[in-house]
Design a protein around this motif. Structure first.
Motif, mmCIF file in Angstrom:
data_model
loop_
_atom_site.group_PDB
_atom_site.id
_atom_site.type_symbol
_atom_site.label_atom_id
_atom_site.label_comp_id
_atom_site.label_asym_id
_atom_site.label_seq_id
_atom_site.Cartn_x
_atom_site.Cartn_y
_atom_site.Cartn_z
ATOM 1 N N LEU A 1 0.817 -1.218 0.000
ATOM 2 C CA LEU A 1 0.000 0.000 0.000
ATOM 3 C C LEU A 1 0.847 1.262 0.000
ATOM 4 O O LEU A 1 0.535 2.229 -0.686
ATOM 5 N N THR A 2 1.927 1.249 0.781
ATOM 6 C CA THR A 2 2.756 2.463 0.854
ATOM 7 C C THR A 2 3.481 2.727 -0.451
ATOM 8 O O THR A 2 3.705 3.873 -0.836
ATOM 9 N N ALA A 3 3.847 1.665 -1.176
ATOM 10 C CA ALA A 3 4.534 1.842 -2.458
ATOM 11 C C ALA A 3 3.579 2.346 -3.542
ATOM 12 O O ALA A 3 3.953 3.145 -4.392
ATOM 13 N N GLY A 4 2.319 1.903 -3.482
ATOM 14 C CA GLY A 4 1.388 2.250 -4.540
ATOM 15 C C GLY A 4 0.460 3.418 -4.239
ATOM 16 O O GLY A 4 0.037 4.122 -5.155
ATOM 17 N N PHE A 5 0.149 3.655 -2.940
ATOM 18 C CA PHE A 5 -0.898 4.630 -2.627
ATOM 19 C C PHE A 5 -0.508 5.642 -1.538
ATOM 20 O O PHE A 5 -1.306 6.491 -1.172
ATOM 21 N N GLY A 6 0.681 5.524 -0.967
ATOM 22 C CA GLY A 6 1.099 6.495 0.031
ATOM 23 C C GLY A 6 0.711 6.098 1.441
ATOM 24 O O GLY A 6 0.135 5.035 1.677
ATOM 25 N N PRO A 7 0.993 6.984 2.411
ATOM 26 C CA PRO A 7 0.854 6.614 3.819
ATOM 27 C C PRO A 7 -0.582 6.543 4.358
ATOM 28 O O PRO A 7 -0.844 5.811 5.297
ATOM 29 N N SER A 8 -1.524 7.296 3.772
ATOM 30 C CA SER A 8 -2.878 7.333 4.354
ATOM 31 C C SER A 8 -3.595 5.985 4.325
ATOM 32 O O SER A 8 -4.132 5.533 5.345
ATOM 33 N N PRO A 9 -3.651 5.271 3.176
ATOM 34 C CA PRO A 9 -4.258 3.937 3.190
ATOM 35 C C PRO A 9 -3.540 2.976 4.135
ATOM 36 O O PRO A 9 -4.170 2.121 4.749
ATOM 37 N N VAL A 10 -2.208 3.133 4.226
ATOM 38 C CA VAL A 10 -1.448 2.297 5.159
ATOM 39 C C VAL A 10 -1.894 2.588 6.587
ATOM 40 O O VAL A 10 -2.026 1.678 7.412
ATOM 41 N N SER B 1 -3.326 -0.193 9.053
ATOM 42 C CA SER B 1 -2.594 -0.519 10.278
ATOM 43 C C SER B 1 -3.422 -0.213 11.518
ATOM 44 O O SER B 1 -3.343 -0.918 12.521
ATOM 45 N N PHE B 2 -4.250 0.847 11.443
ATOM 46 C CA PHE B 2 -5.124 1.172 12.570
ATOM 47 C C PHE B 2 -6.163 0.074 12.758
ATOM 48 O O PHE B 2 -6.468 -0.333 13.889
ATOM 49 N N SER B 3 -6.702 -0.422 11.636
ATOM 50 C CA SER B 3 -7.666 -1.523 11.689
ATOM 51 C C SER B 3 -7.051 -2.759 12.320
ATOM 52 O O SER B 3 -7.641 -3.394 13.205
ATOM 53 N N VAL B 4 -5.838 -3.104 11.867
ATOM 54 C CA VAL B 4 -5.154 -4.278 12.393
ATOM 55 C C VAL B 4 -4.849 -4.115 13.876
ATOM 56 O O VAL B 4 -4.974 -5.059 14.662
ATOM 57 N N LEU C 1 -18.869 1.153 14.206
ATOM 58 C CA LEU C 1 -18.154 1.313 15.470
ATOM 59 C C LEU C 1 -16.957 2.248 15.325
ATOM 60 O O LEU C 1 -16.709 3.093 16.190
ATOM 61 N N PHE C 2 -16.226 2.122 14.238
ATOM 62 C CA PHE C 2 -15.033 2.954 14.043
ATOM 63 C C PHE C 2 -15.410 4.423 13.886
ATOM 64 O O PHE C 2 -14.742 5.308 14.436
ATOM 65 N N LYS C 3 -16.468 4.686 13.122
ATOM 66 C CA LYS C 3 -16.898 6.072 12.930
ATOM 67 C C LYS C 3 -17.381 6.690 14.233
ATOM 68 O O LYS C 3 -17.084 7.854 14.543
ATOM 69 N N TRP D 1 -11.905 7.699 10.267
ATOM 70 C CA TRP D 1 -11.460 6.319 10.456
ATOM 71 C C TRP D 1 -12.532 5.313 10.042
ATOM 72 O O TRP D 1 -12.396 4.122 10.295
ATOM 73 N N GLU D 2 -13.605 5.777 9.375
ATOM 74 C CA GLU D 2 -14.693 4.866 8.983
ATOM 75 C C GLU D 2 -14.200 3.794 8.022
ATOM 76 O O GLU D 2 -14.581 2.626 8.122
ATOM 77 N N MET D 3 -13.329 4.172 7.086
ATOM 78 C CA MET D 3 -12.818 3.194 6.124
ATOM 79 C C MET D 3 -11.981 2.121 6.813
ATOM 80 O O MET D 3 -11.948 0.965 6.368
ATOM 81 N N ALA D 4 -11.328 2.469 7.916
ATOM 82 C CA ALA D 4 -10.585 1.465 8.683
ATOM 83 C C ALA D 4 -11.540 0.405 9.223
ATOM 84 O O ALA D 4 -11.194 -0.779 9.322
#
Length: 404
Positions: free
Chosen positions: A258-267, A271-274, A336-338, A345-348
């Motif tokens: 994800l970091t190589a293809g889309f940058g730090p935000s999706p990562v 990672s927050f989800s995990v 729950l996340f939202k 963080w809803e997408m997480a």
């Protein structure tokens, strides 16, 4: 029926009160894990409002590097700490792992001086800046903590390990929140929080009873004896190390992809989800693992015929324990996340819904994984983790091709 219930309760109370019993040790580690989990759960909503997904993403990449390197540093000889029958061989193993930890730290420092700027640019973690060069120090502290934790495990000092876990999570999270409130939600706050966590853990572990045995590390120091235990327990670097490395790599594959293809935000979202999914793992799995490891080693030595019964019984119990929390978060993760962590963080929570049921099986396998080490079947761990890497790699390659 009433008599059976009374007898069941009586037997369990007796087991709990028996010093050094599986029930008592599990109660100690579970209470510590519960305290750590509760602290983390209560403080995470504060941190999620101070630090954006991009900060979590860059820190996740840094943490992934540290965790991968930590295994290579000691060649996983720390996993063999419960194996030696004599104190002398155990001390030789400690000497070996301490030497490897310092030597790897030195090599990494040289490597970062030569190519650190290239690594920072390649991994999209420019926000960390020159703090990236603290990686060798954090790695050294991480490995020294693992060595001392393994020592306490061998000594069955579960209370000390539990106390250290609670102290360090308070120190690390507290520092991170304080930094975020004063300076702002920069990735440096997460990194310094981890550094403060490791320092606190190291000092706490050093202050325990094992400090009275430190003198043994340089008394009768012999390279011949160190080489001897390195050869005797070579199954660990030959099989356990690549198995552990492949397992961690396959788990962290999404972070680097994800970091190589889309940058730090999706990562950061991933990672927050995990991190939230790891809460039940930390509460139950990490509480069971050290106690089961020590107990399984003891049973295998004295009554090997009881080992399959002990393992399968625990495996089935963990299955039923994991279904409820992971089932709920799978269905209601986005809501729950939202609600708890904020709208960004809803997408997480959506990520969590896809990952939930996988963590049921992770809970069971992680807690009972020491059975391979106890039975000297490290090669089976290697084969299964290679299979997992291939499967996960294929899944993420397919997902990545769809996203781009």
């Amino acid at each position: 029926m009433k008599h059976h219930i009374q007898q069941f309760v009586k037997n369990n109370i007796h087991a709990f009160l028996q010093k050094g019993s599986f029930a008592q040790n599990f109660a100690v580690t579970l209470s510590g894990s519960a305290a750590v989990t509760l602290i983390g759960f209560l403080l995470t909503p504060i941190m999620s409002r101070l630090y954006p997904p991009s900060a979590y993403g860059q820190f996740a990449v840094f943490s992934s590097l540290a965790s991968n390197l930590s295994m290579v540093a000691t060649l996983t000889y720390t996993a063999a700490f419960l194996q030696p029958k004599t104190k002398e061989k155990f001390i030789n193993l400690v000497q070996l792992t301490v030497f490897l930890a310092f030597f790897t730290c030195f090599l990494l420092a040289i490597g970062l001086i030569i190519g650190g700027s290239y690594i920072i640019h390649y991994l999209n973690i420019e926000g960390i800046g020159n703090w990236f060069y603290t990686l060798p120090v954090i790695l050294l502290l991480f490995n020294l903590n693992n060595i001392m934790s393994g020592w306490y495990l061998r000594e069955k000092q579960f209370i000390k390990r539990t106390t250290v876990d609670v102290t360090t999570v308070l120190a690390g999270r507290g520092f991170t929140i304080l930094y975020g409130l004063i300076v702002g939600g920069n990735v440096v706050g997460l990194l310094l929080g981890e550094f403060f966590n490791r320092i606190t853990s190291t000092i706490s572990l050093l202050s325990g009873t094992i400090r009275f045995s430190f003198g043994l590390l340089w008394q009768n120091f012999s390279w011949k004896n160190i080489r001897s235990v390195a050869v005797e327990y070579r199954e660990f670097p030959f099989y356990f190390l690549p198995a552990s490395f492949i397992n961690v790599l396959s788990t962290q594959l999404p972070i680097f992809a994800l970091t190589a293809g889309f940058g730090p935000s999706p990562v950061g979202l991933y990672s927050f989800s995990v991190a939230l999914l790891e809460i039940p793992i930390n509460l139950i799995g990490n509480a069971v693992l050290p106690v089961f490891w020590q107990k399984a080693t003891e049973v295998n030595s004295k009554e090997p015929e009881r080992l399959p019964i002990l393992t399968l019984d625990l495996y089935n119990k963990l299955l039923y324990l994991g279904l409820i929390p992971f089932g709920l978060i799978t269905v209601y993760g986005d809501i729950l996340f939202k609600l708890v962590f904020g709208a960004r963080w809803e997408m997480a929570g959506v990520y969590t819904g896809y990952l939930g049921y996988y963590y049921v099986f992770k809970l069971m396998s992680q807690a009972t994984a020491p059975i391979y080490t106890v039975m000297n079947k490290q090669r089976y761990i290697l084969f299964s983790n290679i299979f997992l890497l291939v499967m996960r790699g294929g899944d993420w390659l397919l997902a990545y091709s769809i996203m781009i």
